[in-house]
Write a protein that holds these residues in place. Structure first.
Motif: not given
Length: 457
Positions: A435-437, A442-443, A385-388, A346-347
């Protein structure tokens, strides 16, 4: 044990007066109950990772179990957890009968270990309770009844608040209690509504919950078999019954049961265990304790009433777990492994990326192709969460139409963007796009979809 018929009709039902139980098993039940009660009242108010231990907020569709937050997207996990719980109860019942009801069910624990003990403390044992109810109203009766029902209401109020803490969260509950009533009218009404519901259940409905309302007792007939351990009377040893005599010959036709009926008098659901397994029996073991005390006094072996299976009582076969029990246990183990695997995978951020409907691909100059996508990101943590957001393929470009880089706690955000690829990196009409977050390097999540380009590109 029962009230007179006239008063029973006046009240609309027959009330039971079980005798106060005692014995080794009862003492163990008390300690099990104390532990479960502490756990029940503590779970909504103890916190882990900023969340209460257990939250079942159906209104906001938020569920928390020991630090893990489950959102509507995780409903399949919640459903699987409920299935595991039901399977555990089934497996437990096949092996040990209705022991859950007598030792772990909240209804039984509150009724027998809290409310009845208050009744014994204030009004006395069964005979004194019966006499008090049959007596005319006087100062003593008003004082005892008033004190008992005041404590019943007080405990029901505590149970109602705990119940709501599980449903809406302890923080919200504390605000309802501490802030002006005008700001939380619905919450205030809910607290008192559940208080009177619980009061009615434990002051008047009582054992009817177990014998009539709860469907679990009726499932016993389907789940139990001749090898299931249940609280039972060993009739091959006890019958024929006979009153205790000072001198008993070796050839006496009587069995060990002296027909003292203590097993009936202590039963909280009013049954006679000597009539066989009944759906009203909650396996509380009060009858075992009372019978063992009698057997010790008359010099007979204990456990005339005990944990037996029908094969032992009828044929004196030694106890062994049935193949059906092993089958249930195997299925339960497999489902537990699947559930554990899903929890492990689970993510914290769930990402869904879909190609925009009604579009195929777009030419970007002479050497590039783009596809339009919509993405939804769901934050399953209680922190923003601040994400890319990026493509796993470093050669790809992302051209955002709708962009965000902050994911609110327990919330979601939407992205709309073009994925742009160079013609020389496209080998086929339909290829994969991953695609990655990324959060703090950390992915946390990945999503896979399709990328289309003209054939022969």
């Amino acid at each position: 044990m029962l009230k007179n018929k006239a008063d029973s009709k006046k009240r609309g039902r027959t009330f039971l007066y079980p005798k106060k139980p005692f014995g080794k098993l009862y003492a163990k039940r008390k300690w099990v109950s104390y532990i479960l009660l502490v756990f029940l009242f503590a779970c909504p108010f103890l916190k882990l990772n900023g969340e209460q231990w257990v939250l079942l907020n159906f209104i906001e569709r938020k569920f928390v179990f020991f630090g893990l937050i489950f959102t509507p997207q995780d409903f399949y996990l919640f459903a699987l957890a409920m299935l595991i719980f039901i399977m555990f109860i089934v497996c437990f019942t096949v092996v040990l009968g209705r022991l859950w009801c007598g030792w772990a069910c909240p209804q039984t624990i509150f009724m027998e270990m809290v409310f009845r003990r208050i009744e014994y403390w204030i009004e006395g044992d069964a005979n004194k309770q019966r006499k008090l109810d049959e007596s005319p109203w006087n100062g003593e009766k008003i004082l005892k009844k008033g004190a008992k029902h005041f404590l019943f209401l007080l405990i029901s109020f505590a149970i109602a608040n705990t119940f709501l803490a599980y449903m809406i969260g302890s923080d919200v509950l504390i605000r309802i209690i501490t802030e002006p009533v005008s700001g939380h009218v619905s919450g205030f009404i809910s607290i008192w509504l559940f208080t009177f519901i619980f009061y009615g259940v434990f002051a008047y409905v009582r054992e009817v919950v177990c014998t009539v309302i709860c469907p679990y007792g009726r499932l016993q007939g389907v789940l139990l078999d001749n090898q299931s351990l249940v609280v039972a009377y060993d009739f091959t040893r006890g019958e024929p019954r006979g009153r205790l005599q000072k001198e008993v010959s070796a050839n006496s036709p009587h069995g060990d049961c002296i027909d003292c009926e203590l097993c009936v008098q202590v039963c909280p659901t009013g049954i006679d265990i000597r009539q066989g397994t009944q759906l009203e029996c909650v396996n509380c073991t009060a009858c075992i304790d009372s019978c063992n005390e009698v057997m010790l006094k008359i010099g007979k072996p204990k456990n005339l009433i005990g944990f037996f299976n029908q094969d032992y009582i009828n044929e004196r076969k030694p106890y062994k777990i049935s193949l059906k029990s092993y089958g249930y246990a195997a299925v339960l183990f497999v489902v537990l492994m699947v559930f554990s695997s899903l929890i492990y995978k689970r993510e914290d951020v769930q990402t869904t990326v879909l190609r925009a409907s009604g579009t195929l691909y777009q030419n970007r100059g002479a050497d590039k192709i783009s596809n339009l996508y919509n993405a939804e990101l769901t934050n399953k943590t209680n922190k923003p969460l601040k994400f890319t957001f990026r493509s796993k393929n470093n050669a790809d470009e992302i051209d955002f139409i709708q962009k965000s880089d902050l994911l609110p706690k327990e919330g979601s955000t939407h992205l709309t963007f073009f994925l742009v690829r160079k013609n020389k990196s496209i080998k086929e009409y339909k290829s994969e796009a991953v695609f990655e977050i990324v959060v703090n390097g950390e992915v946390l999540s990945t999503a896979t979809t399709s990328f289309f380009a003209p054939e022969g590109n």
